[in-house]
Design an enzyme around this catalytic site. Sequence first.
Site, mmCIF file in Angstrom:
data_model
loop_
_atom_site.group_PDB
_atom_site.id
_atom_site.type_symbol
_atom_site.label_atom_id
_atom_site.label_comp_id
_atom_site.label_asym_id
_atom_site.label_seq_id
_atom_site.Cartn_x
_atom_site.Cartn_y
_atom_site.Cartn_z
ATOM 1 N N THR A 219 0.084 -4.698 11.752
ATOM 2 C CA THR A 219 -1.174 -4.802 12.518
ATOM 3 C C THR A 219 -1.106 -6.026 13.425
ATOM 4 O O THR A 219 -1.455 -5.958 14.612
ATOM 5 C CB THR A 219 -2.378 -4.869 11.561
ATOM 6 O OG1 THR A 219 -2.407 -3.655 10.800
ATOM 7 C CG2 THR A 219 -3.683 -5.019 12.315
ATOM 8 N N ASN A 292 2.501 8.230 11.304
ATOM 9 C CA ASN A 292 2.185 8.004 9.894
ATOM 10 C C ASN A 292 1.513 9.202 9.238
ATOM 11 O O ASN A 292 1.628 9.402 8.040
ATOM 12 C CB ASN A 292 1.302 6.757 9.744
ATOM 13 C CG ASN A 292 0.139 6.740 10.699
ATOM 14 O OD1 ASN A 292 0.316 6.885 11.907
ATOM 15 N ND2 ASN A 292 -1.051 6.577 10.174
ATOM 16 N N SER A 340 6.808 -3.127 9.010
ATOM 17 C CA SER A 340 5.912 -3.566 7.935
ATOM 18 C C SER A 340 6.646 -3.416 6.609
ATOM 19 O O SER A 340 7.146 -2.334 6.298
ATOM 20 C CB SER A 340 4.658 -2.696 7.949
ATOM 21 O OG SER A 340 3.815 -3.063 6.887
ATOM 22 N N ALA A 341 6.686 -4.500 5.819
ATOM 23 C CA ALA A 341 7.497 -4.474 4.591
ATOM 24 C C ALA A 341 6.991 -3.457 3.569
ATOM 25 O O ALA A 341 7.783 -2.811 2.889
ATOM 26 C CB ALA A 341 7.512 -5.873 3.967
ATOM 27 N N THR A 378 2.917 -21.840 8.416
ATOM 28 C CA THR A 378 3.947 -21.926 7.385
ATOM 29 C C THR A 378 4.275 -20.526 6.887
ATOM 30 O O THR A 378 3.386 -19.719 6.624
ATOM 31 C CB THR A 378 3.459 -22.819 6.224
ATOM 32 O OG1 THR A 378 3.140 -24.087 6.766
ATOM 33 C CG2 THR A 378 4.515 -22.960 5.143
ATOM 34 N N CYS A 465 -13.925 10.016 6.440
ATOM 35 C CA CYS A 465 -15.350 10.288 6.271
ATOM 36 C C CYS A 465 -16.111 8.981 6.437
ATOM 37 O O CYS A 465 -15.833 8.010 5.761
ATOM 38 C CB CYS A 465 -15.563 10.837 4.871
ATOM 39 S SG CYS A 465 -17.239 11.300 4.534
HETATM 40 N N1 PMP Z 1 1.481 1.346 12.299
HETATM 41 C C1 PMP Z 1 1.623 2.426 11.528
HETATM 42 C C2 PMP Z 1 2.253 3.654 12.107
HETATM 43 C C3 PMP Z 1 1.183 2.404 10.214
HETATM 44 O O1 PMP Z 1 1.337 3.495 9.441
HETATM 45 C C4 PMP Z 1 0.588 1.234 9.702
HETATM 46 C C5 PMP Z 1 0.094 1.166 8.271
HETATM 47 N N2 PMP Z 1 -0.735 2.232 7.915
HETATM 48 C C6 PMP Z 1 0.467 0.121 10.536
HETATM 49 C C7 PMP Z 1 0.926 0.213 11.828
HETATM 50 C C8 PMP Z 1 -0.148 -1.167 10.059
HETATM 51 O O2 PMP Z 1 0.752 -1.838 9.230
HETATM 52 P P1 PMP Z 1 0.310 -3.031 8.247
HETATM 53 O O3 PMP Z 1 -0.230 -2.369 7.017
HETATM 54 O O4 PMP Z 1 1.562 -3.800 7.972
HETATM 55 O O5 PMP Z 1 -0.696 -3.868 8.950
#
Ligand code: PMP
Length: 521
Positions: A219, A292, A340-341, A378, A465
């Site tokens: 994000t 996603n 994203s880890a 940090t 929803c």
């Molecule tokens: N981009 C996509 C395609 C995602 O699926 C997600 C998480 N649902 C994010 C961005 C956001 O990632 P994060 O949870 O690391 O903020």
Amino acid sequence: MELTTKGRYAVTAMADIAGQSDALTVPLSQIAERQALPLAYLEQIFVGLRRAGLVESARGRSGGYRLARPAAEISIADVMAAAEEDTHFTRCANGEASCLRDAPCLTHGLWQRLGAVTSAFFASVSLADVVGGTLAGMARAQAAPSAGLRRVYLDHNATAPLRGEAKAAMIAALDVDGNPSSVHSEGRRARGVIEAAREQVARLVNAKPSEVVFTSGATESNAWVMAQPWDTIFVSGVEHDSILAPARANGAEVIMVPVARDGRVLAEQIAARVLSGAPVGRALIALQLANNETGVIQDVAAVTAFAREHGLRVHTDAVQAPGRIAIDFAGLDADTMSLSAHKLGGPKGIGALIIRDHYDLAPLIRGGGQERRRRAGTENLAGIAGFGAAAKVALAALADAPRIAGLRDQLERDVCDAVPATVVIAGSAPRLCNTATLTLPGKLAETLVIRLDLAGFAVSAGSACSSGKVGVSHVAEAMGLERDVAAGMIRVSLGPDTTQDDIAAFAAAWKQISGNAALAA
Ligand code: PMP
């Protein structure tokens, strides 16, 4: 019955080494201090461990021991044997049944069996299991049948369970006290953890380590790119909200790129707009690598070729791709890429923005020189260590992608056979191996998700929803799906632990649940 201290100390010391980052050699004095073990005794034990080929030693100032094989390949039985620990606990269980004047004693069989069970248990547990928390997982799995419900986790696109290797790396990093920006040896040790992880993340996506900037997650990574001073942003409706919301807030002209019904972004329309002659100024194309909700893979390389020629920047959100398809940042030729880890078996709240070398992106978070002045604050040391370890495992997990694709295809066949009204969304597009998006027209996704949860399956609804009103996923809307198709859309996302039994059980539950009249929209 009691294990001798020698065996227990050997296992504890080996677990301590296994819990450190794999590049480190660990001095025995540190192990002795951390685990409150006598140093002289450890020195004696390590002679045996080295002789058995379980550890390697390094001399000099940074001298110490490291594991000679990966922690997953060293069993507790190996360590016990090297420490000459005997898992036959009484004199009468030593093989000969002659404990009572040449005859077996009353409890001979009991102790003999205990020895055999203990040996088998030690052989079945690795050092990685000990440090990675798998033992707790085993205990939970064993407890589950008596609790009456076996859980099947099929929501890996929401978050993937933490890999044992990532957990072990995080636990080890929690013991690293220095600030990575400090020049003293504690600081340098912390810096070492970060740089090792940076290399692992870079390797996962074929980028240079210098191109990896750690952030708090995708994000933030997406927000960072979208906050740049753009004049024009090309984006499609299937992008994640963390792209769409900051794009709208940017003040740039946002041009929505159309999406085909199968989920593919019609990126060629960007060219039509750019070539029409109307100036686009400083322009960005944001095109995800994979979606996603549907798993649909976009042809980012085709877009970058055009963008490079016409001076546009390209950002790709690659969050859902690692471990499922090979990622080649250098080959893709994008300017920036988000990771994203927690989507690849690492911890939540840590991610990265991959920024191509020499691209001078203005920082989003200022006020410190970290990450080569690109992202202040940090560093989240444990998170970064976990991300690095998970990245290493995710790269190796690519070999498992065909098996997972086979299970996903079987799932789609089985649910359609069980309930012919089932529709598979985006089935004809190139997709991630692990993602199936299903819908039962006329049913509500939220209700399906709750019923499946009660039946032991964790999945997600594609629709959302809010305030009592059922909304439809913006991805489904962008694909032009009808409302009743979109309203019943659920996402089933498989992972490395998914089995054929899980798929068969899911199809059976799908059949049972779909017949329930209460699900009607
Ligand atoms: N981009 C996509 C395609 C995602 O699926 C997600 C998480 N649902 C994010 C961005 C956001 O990632 P994060 O949870 O690391 O903020």
